[in-house]
Write an enzyme that holds these catalytic residues in place. Sequence first.
Site, PDB file in Angstrom:
ATOM      1  N   CYS A  83       0.813  -1.225   0.000  1.00 17.58           N
ATOM      2  CA  CYS A  83       0.000   0.000   0.000  1.00 17.58           C
ATOM      3  C   CYS A  83       0.845   1.272   0.000  1.00 17.58           C
ATOM      4  O   CYS A  83       0.300   2.368  -0.119  1.00 17.58           O
ATOM      5  CB  CYS A  83      -0.932   0.003   1.205  1.00 17.58           C
ATOM      6  N   SER A 207     -11.316   1.380   5.074  1.00 15.20           N
ATOM      7  CA  SER A 207     -11.275   2.081   3.789  1.00 15.20           C
ATOM      8  C   SER A 207     -11.860   1.156   2.724  1.00 15.20           C
ATOM      9  O   SER A 207     -11.788  -0.063   2.846  1.00 15.20           O
ATOM     10  CB  SER A 207      -9.827   2.428   3.438  1.00 15.20           C
ATOM     11  N   ILE A 209     -12.237  -0.470  -1.187  1.00 19.95           N
ATOM     12  CA  ILE A 209     -11.422  -0.730  -2.370  1.00 19.95           C
ATOM     13  C   ILE A 209     -11.906   0.214  -3.484  1.00 19.95           C
ATOM     14  O   ILE A 209     -12.971   0.806  -3.381  1.00 19.95           O
ATOM     15  CB  ILE A 209     -11.491  -2.206  -2.816  1.00 19.95           C
ATOM     16  N   LYS A 329     -10.301   6.642   3.979  1.00 17.57           N
ATOM     17  CA  LYS A 329     -11.657   6.213   4.351  1.00 17.57           C
ATOM     18  C   LYS A 329     -12.723   6.705   3.372  1.00 17.57           C
ATOM     19  O   LYS A 329     -13.619   5.958   3.006  1.00 17.57           O
ATOM     20  CB  LYS A 329     -11.971   6.718   5.770  1.00 17.57           C
ATOM     21  N   HIS A 333      -9.122   4.033  -1.272  1.00 18.17           N
ATOM     22  CA  HIS A 333      -7.794   3.440  -1.095  1.00 18.17           C
ATOM     23  C   HIS A 333      -7.491   2.460  -2.228  1.00 18.17           C
ATOM     24  O   HIS A 333      -7.467   1.243  -2.016  1.00 18.17           O
ATOM     25  CB  HIS A 333      -7.749   2.772   0.284  1.00 18.17           C
TER      26      HIS A 333
HETATM   27  N1  COA Z   1     -16.907   2.348   3.867  1.00 21.33           N
HETATM   28  C1  COA Z   1     -18.181   2.798   3.635  1.00 21.33           C
HETATM   29  N2  COA Z   1     -19.013   2.207   2.763  1.00 21.33           N
HETATM   30  C2  COA Z   1     -18.530   1.134   2.086  1.00 21.33           C
HETATM   31  C3  COA Z   1     -17.230   0.634   2.262  1.00 21.33           C
HETATM   32  C4  COA Z   1     -16.414   1.284   3.197  1.00 21.33           C
HETATM   33  N3  COA Z   1     -15.179   0.840   3.439  1.00 21.33           N
HETATM   34  N4  COA Z   1     -17.058  -0.427   1.439  1.00 21.33           N
HETATM   35  C5  COA Z   1     -18.200  -0.584   0.764  1.00 21.33           C
HETATM   36  N5  COA Z   1     -19.080   0.360   1.144  1.00 21.33           N
HETATM   37  C6  COA Z   1     -20.465   0.504   0.697  1.00 21.33           C
HETATM   38  C7  COA Z   1     -20.615   0.423  -0.813  1.00 21.33           C
HETATM   39  O1  COA Z   1     -20.566   1.708  -1.409  1.00 21.33           O
HETATM   40  C8  COA Z   1     -21.993  -0.180  -0.960  1.00 21.33           C
HETATM   41  O2  COA Z   1     -22.969   0.820  -0.737  1.00 21.33           O
HETATM   42  P1  COA Z   1     -24.356   0.841  -1.550  1.00 21.33           P
HETATM   43  O3  COA Z   1     -25.037  -0.452  -1.179  1.00 21.33           O
HETATM   44  O4  COA Z   1     -25.039   2.055  -1.056  1.00 21.33           O
HETATM   45  O5  COA Z   1     -23.949   0.886  -2.991  1.00 21.33           O
HETATM   46  C9  COA Z   1     -22.079  -1.143   0.210  1.00 21.33           C
HETATM   47  O6  COA Z   1     -21.178  -0.619   1.210  1.00 21.33           O
HETATM   48  C10 COA Z   1     -21.684  -2.564  -0.124  1.00 21.33           C
HETATM   49  O7  COA Z   1     -20.504  -2.510  -0.939  1.00 21.33           O
HETATM   50  P2  COA Z   1     -19.635  -3.795  -1.256  1.00 21.33           P
HETATM   51  O8  COA Z   1     -18.632  -3.407  -2.291  1.00 21.33           O
HETATM   52  O9  COA Z   1     -20.544  -4.955  -1.534  1.00 21.33           O
HETATM   53  O10 COA Z   1     -18.895  -4.012   0.115  1.00 21.33           O
HETATM   54  P3  COA Z   1     -18.133  -5.271   0.560  1.00 21.33           P
HETATM   55  O11 COA Z   1     -18.891  -5.851   1.704  1.00 21.33           O
HETATM   56  O12 COA Z   1     -17.797  -6.146  -0.597  1.00 21.33           O
HETATM   57  O13 COA Z   1     -16.762  -4.639   1.070  1.00 21.33           O
HETATM   58  C11 COA Z   1     -15.253  -4.146   2.825  1.00 21.33           C
HETATM   59  C12 COA Z   1     -16.670  -3.927   2.269  1.00 21.33           C
HETATM   60  C13 COA Z   1     -15.094  -3.327   4.093  1.00 21.33           C
HETATM   61  C14 COA Z   1     -15.056  -5.625   3.146  1.00 21.33           C
HETATM   62  C15 COA Z   1     -14.238  -3.681   1.746  1.00 21.33           C
HETATM   63  O14 COA Z   1     -14.427  -2.308   1.525  1.00 21.33           O
HETATM   64  C16 COA Z   1     -12.823  -3.954   2.175  1.00 21.33           C
HETATM   65  O15 COA Z   1     -12.341  -5.064   2.036  1.00 21.33           O
HETATM   66  N6  COA Z   1     -12.117  -2.938   2.694  1.00 21.33           N
HETATM   67  C17 COA Z   1     -10.750  -3.078   3.167  1.00 21.33           C
HETATM   68  C18 COA Z   1      -9.794  -3.045   2.031  1.00 21.33           C
HETATM   69  C19 COA Z   1      -8.388  -3.289   2.527  1.00 21.33           C
HETATM   70  O16 COA Z   1      -8.106  -4.173   3.309  1.00 21.33           O
HETATM   71  N7  COA Z   1      -7.466  -2.487   2.020  1.00 21.33           N
HETATM   72  C20 COA Z   1      -6.057  -2.599   2.366  1.00 21.33           C
HETATM   73  C21 COA Z   1      -5.819  -1.857   3.597  1.00 21.33           C
HETATM   74  S1  COA Z   1      -4.139  -1.809   4.037  1.00 21.33           S
END
Ligand code: COA
Length: 386
Positions: A83, A207, A209, A329, A333
């Site tokens: 990252c 955060s 993706i 956030k 990211h």
């Molecule tokens: N914060 C706020 N809203 C989020 C979000 C987040 N982090 N991630 C997704 N959403 C929202 C989407 O916009 C969507 O909204 P909508 O229904 O109004 O369109 C809804 O939540 C579902 O989105 P989806 O893509 O299906 O979410 P998901 O459950 O597949 O993924 C996480 C959510 C948190 C698991 C994913 O964002 C994630 O893996 N984040 C961490 C990434 C990471 O580890 N990065 C490296 C860090 S070092």
Amino acid sequence: MREVAVIGIGQTKVDEHWDLSLRELAGFAVLDAVKDAGLDQVDALYLGNMMSGSANHQQQLGAYIADWVGLRYAEAVKLESACSSGASAFRSALLAVASGAVDTAVAVGVEKMTDSPGAEITAELSTAADADWEVSQGISFVALNALIMKRYLYEYGWDKNDFANFSINAHANGVHNPNARFRKKISREQYEKAGMVSEPINLMDASPIGDGAAAAVLVPVEKLGSLPGYPIIKIIGSAAATDSIAVHGRKDPLWLTAAEISSKKAYQQAGVTPQDIDFFELHDAFSIMAALSLEASGFAERGQGPRLALENEIIPTGKIPIATRGGLKARGHPVGATGMYQLVEVVEQLRHTAHGTQIEGAKIGMAQNIGGSGSNIITHILKRIN
Ligand code: COA
């Protein structure tokens, strides 16, 4: 070494860019940055990216992007440090220009994550952790950070909801950033009721993706001449440090030693202290990382990062504003691009063009990009000098 300035910036909105290829995403950011710099060409291109080989089936991004932006025959290479790949590219461009090896360089970070199913991206992100000792246990990146946060709550006695303002501030700032993935405020209630991802990390601690690219053009200050119409933004500190890739290998899993080392070196080069920093674009991949970064970089005592959030000192009018354009956030990211977004946002603030969240009179800004769960950390300090 020569003094180096940033004279051009470019970025795409962080989003689900199903209509853009990897080369278009990176290419548009590069072309915008070069145009913003008032140049037609640059000597070299340094590109930060983490997962193009697996997520996009494309490596060789140096030549791939250079050719598309009209830089065929120029030196061009990809750098990877998970990252923090974006800041790695920026630091390589800086060192190349400062040393005199090249006169103009563009640094770009790019990541295209949404073409792959979420489960695949989660698996690819975990390659930033230790394959033998962490990933083989089935851990994801969210889970790794959840373990750190859980331990932090236990050691220092905070409640999980004491972290709410990290997310509330980021989302409030993202509203004003046209390049942010999320442009909606969230309330305390939304934070507290958000679905749990990996206890104690809920959706509002994590955060998202996304796809995106950001770029900056670097030149030696001595060659600025008539360029450009903007204020001069000089890079006054740049340092990188590593730590054990596995969290359990660290002296203290709740202390970002690589952040401490790189920020101390950067402060020393810049001749400043944390009190001189007007705003801090930190790596809030998870709200726990924002707290740890504030502590290791000298803005809060050990175990006291959440206090700055609780006391509203992290908002644009606070003592140490963070995530001023939405942070990881809310801006998003796209991992290998994030470090470059942070630096582009620092330049926006120092040019006084951060509409809606401008830090009044901003003169010195800091960016810190974290690779892995703290294993490769790069800190930059930039200053407006006119
Ligand atoms: N914060 C706020 N809203 C989020 C979000 C987040 N982090 N991630 C997704 N959403 C929202 C989407 O916009 C969507 O909204 P909508 O229904 O109004 O369109 C809804 O939540 C579902 O989105 P989806 O893509 O299906 O979410 P998901 O459950 O597949 O993924 C996480 C959510 C948190 C698991 C994913 O964002 C994630 O893996 N984040 C961490 C990434 C990471 O580890 N990065 C490296 C860090 S070092």
